[in-house]
Every structure is written in C-alpha cells, then in structure tokens.
Design an enzyme around this catalytic site. Sequence first.
Site, PDB file in Angstrom:
ATOM      1  N   LYS A 153      43.568  46.428  28.976  1.00  0.00           N
ATOM      2  CA  LYS A 153      44.774  46.686  29.777  1.00  0.00           C
ATOM      3  C   LYS A 153      45.366  48.013  29.340  1.00  0.00           C
ATOM      4  CE  LYS A 153      47.094  44.469  33.063  1.00  0.00           C
ATOM      5  NZ  LYS A 153      46.495  43.709  34.169  1.00  0.00           N
TER       6      LYS A 153
ATOM      7  N   ASP B 266      47.895  47.720  38.700  1.00  0.00           N
ATOM      8  CA  ASP B 266      48.768  46.620  38.290  1.00  0.00           C
ATOM      9  C   ASP B 266      50.153  46.994  38.828  1.00  0.00           C
ATOM     10  OD1 ASP B 266      48.717  44.106  36.365  1.00  0.00           O
ATOM     11  OD2 ASP B 266      50.554  45.162  35.834  1.00  0.00           O
TER      12      ASP B 266
END
Length: 448
Positions: free
Chosen positions: A128, A168
């Site tokens: 991430k 995201d």
Amino acid sequence: MILASYVEEIIAKVQAENPGETEFHNTVKEVLTSIAPVLEKNPKYQQAAILERIVEPERVVMFRVPWTDDAGKVHVNKGYRVQFNSAIGPYKGGLRLHPSVNLSIIKFLGFEQVFKNSLTTLPIGGGKGGSNFDPKGKSDAEIMRFCQSFMTELCRHIGLNTDVPAGDIGVGGREIGYLYGQYKRIRNAYDAGVLTGKGLNYGGSLARTEATGYGLLYFTKLMLADAGLDYKDKTVVISGSGNVATYAIEKAQEFGAKVVACSDSNGYVYDKDGIDLALVKEIKEVRRGRIKEYVDAKPSAEYHEGCKGIWTIPCDIALPCATQQELDLESAKALVANGVKAVGEGANMPSTLDAIEYLQNNNVLFAPAKAANAGGVAVSALEMAQNSMRYSWTFEEVDNKLKNIMADIYENSKRCAKEYGHEGDLLVGCNIAGFLKVADAMLAQGVC
C-alpha cells in the site's frame, strides 16, 4: 494457554515496536486473534516464526514529494510505499491521497491487503502507499505536478513483477493517468501492467471502476441468501459517495433495494424516496462537488453536517463504504436498535473492533472488508492479466469472473470458519483462509 500467550506476546511486541500506530495495532490484533485455532492445529507455523515475520513489512519506503502550486509556491508532502509481503506474488495495493495518511494507516492498509489479495486466489502479494496530499480544491495542473513528483521517486521501487500500485481514496482515473505518464516518461517503456485502474484507451479493464462496489453486493447477497434474506425491497444505507459507494448503490438498486442515504467527508444526505444515483454521479464525478449539493436539486431530501449520524437512519442493511473506523460502537448500537439485519464492509476496516463484536453478539450478519471489498483488487489482477496478454475482455466476461471470485471468497471463508470451530463467523473464516495460503508459501520459501 501457551498458544494464547504466544499470540498476545506477538501483539504486544507489535504495539511496543510501532508506538502510536493505532490503526496498524488494531488490524494485527484482529487477524492474529482470529487465526489462533490454525496455530493450535498446525504448530509448524509457530516453529517457523510465521507470525513474527508476517507482521513485519518486507520494505518501507518514505520520501518527500515537493510540488509547485499554480501561484508558484512550493509545497512538500510525505510519500509512502509499504511493501508488506510478496510470498504469493508482486506487491499489489492502492495509493491513497488524503490529509489523514500517515505510516500507521499505510501499514494497516498494507497488512490487510496481504490477506485480501490471498483470498482472491490470484498471484498477488500485499502492499500500500500514498501521501498526505489533499487533492480537494486543487486544479488539474496542480494534481498533475504532484503526481509527477510522487512518481519520480516511486518509479524506482515498482515494476511489473515487483510492485503494482492502483488507486484508492483520492486516486482515480485522472491521477492514475498522470502517474503512468510520468512512469513511462522516466522508464522509456510502455509497461502497461505496472499500474492498474488505467483508462480503457491505454490498458485499463472494463468493470474495474465498478468492481469494488459490485463485489461487495455479490458477496453480501450470498451471505443474505444463506440466512433466507435478499436485497429486494430492503432499505439500505451506504456511507461514502466515491467509487465504492457509487457502484454499491447502483448494484443495490439493481437488486431491488431502496438506498436512502449516502455521504462524503462533510456530511450525509437522506432521501426517503431513494437516492437519485444519476444526480450523485453528476455531483461527484462531473462537478467534483460536495454531497450537500444534492438537496439543491432534490429539496425533499435532507442534508446533515457530520458523517456519524448516517448510522442512526433505520435500515435493513448497512454498507460502510467511506473510510476506516467510521462505524464505532455507538453507531453499531444505533443500527441494532433500529433493527439492522446485515452489515457489509465496503471500505477498508470501516468498523471498530468493539463495533464488530457488538454486531455479532446481536446476531447481525457481518461481511468483513478483507472478503467483501476484495472485488477491486481482484479485477486489478485481471487487468494485469489482460496487459500481459495484450488483450481485453468484455465487460460481461470481467463481471462474470468477478462474480465467481467473490463466490469463491465467500465459500472459502464459510468453510474455514466451520473447519476451525467458528461456523458462521465470516471474519474469522476469511482471516484464516487468507492466512493459510500466505503462510504455506512462506514456509515453502524458507526463512526470508
């Protein structure tokens, strides 16, 4: 007791060595306590120190991101990429642009991603990244300059077989385009598979935009069916109004539900007649406006400042699709008091641990994020496959693959919960199913 002590010891160690990282602490605690039955049956995982290794990222990259605004002023933001686990494939996970981004949030998201990606059964590891840059109120040119600066550093840490970022919160098609353009410029190569969520005319996949929201509905529909329930004629509350929420609303309405509320970071709208999705898309995707503008076009609807009140609206099904930790214990109590039958997590870990416990103790069906919102990364992996083949599937082909993947995730989560003595607990089941594949791969690859 010895096993419980061992798990508690690892959790305590993570908390001591990562002070102040509350989000990361919470996700580690949730996963490790869930997989205790696996450790009891399989001492090989403890002997190989799998827990000690799996809670530690393989690599953490932090960097500065300088950029210039339209007035010529220089700003500096923090950039992150946490490459958590590559046992089953290259690191895969989104980039988040939001003022709340810090190392704890990126580590929490990366750790969750390891197990979520494992659940898809596709060959992708977990990672991430992101920045505390706030795209709200910025011009296209400012966002482009930020993305170019961010990718100038990030490009040396990613690659087709190394690390494949996606979007995201705060990173949609526009941002992915700017990021990919800079990557291509620096690398002098058309490596389409190095980023997912791309535009359709340069390597993107049909159904990727819809995938997380649709996947959430496919998963929760199976959960409801097992309990003799369905979406038809049910009242649904969905938080958020971004990509996940928008397509969760769309699929819920297609399934015959009435969605009466959605939100953004400023507040929420309640429309007793049912949310007008075309209007929400116009506000958020075209105008890039705020959800409060909904009542300008629909005076009969209500707008309320603040987001927490959305969970006080009576509903049959609640789908938190905004951000982490948005549904707390007080919100869970309000939902139960109003007769909620099911909660499905569309965002990453949107419910606090005590809220989840309260919902489960009150017999509310609960679809955990790792399983229920895995549709986005699943279709990202399908985008990678199409890029490798230099070929594109139709929307229907991708959507059918998504349905099958979500069904497999549901069945595997249900099976693992039953096998390890927690029948009906999809949270425990999905954690175990995700853990087993990664842990076995780590065992096979030795101490690394």
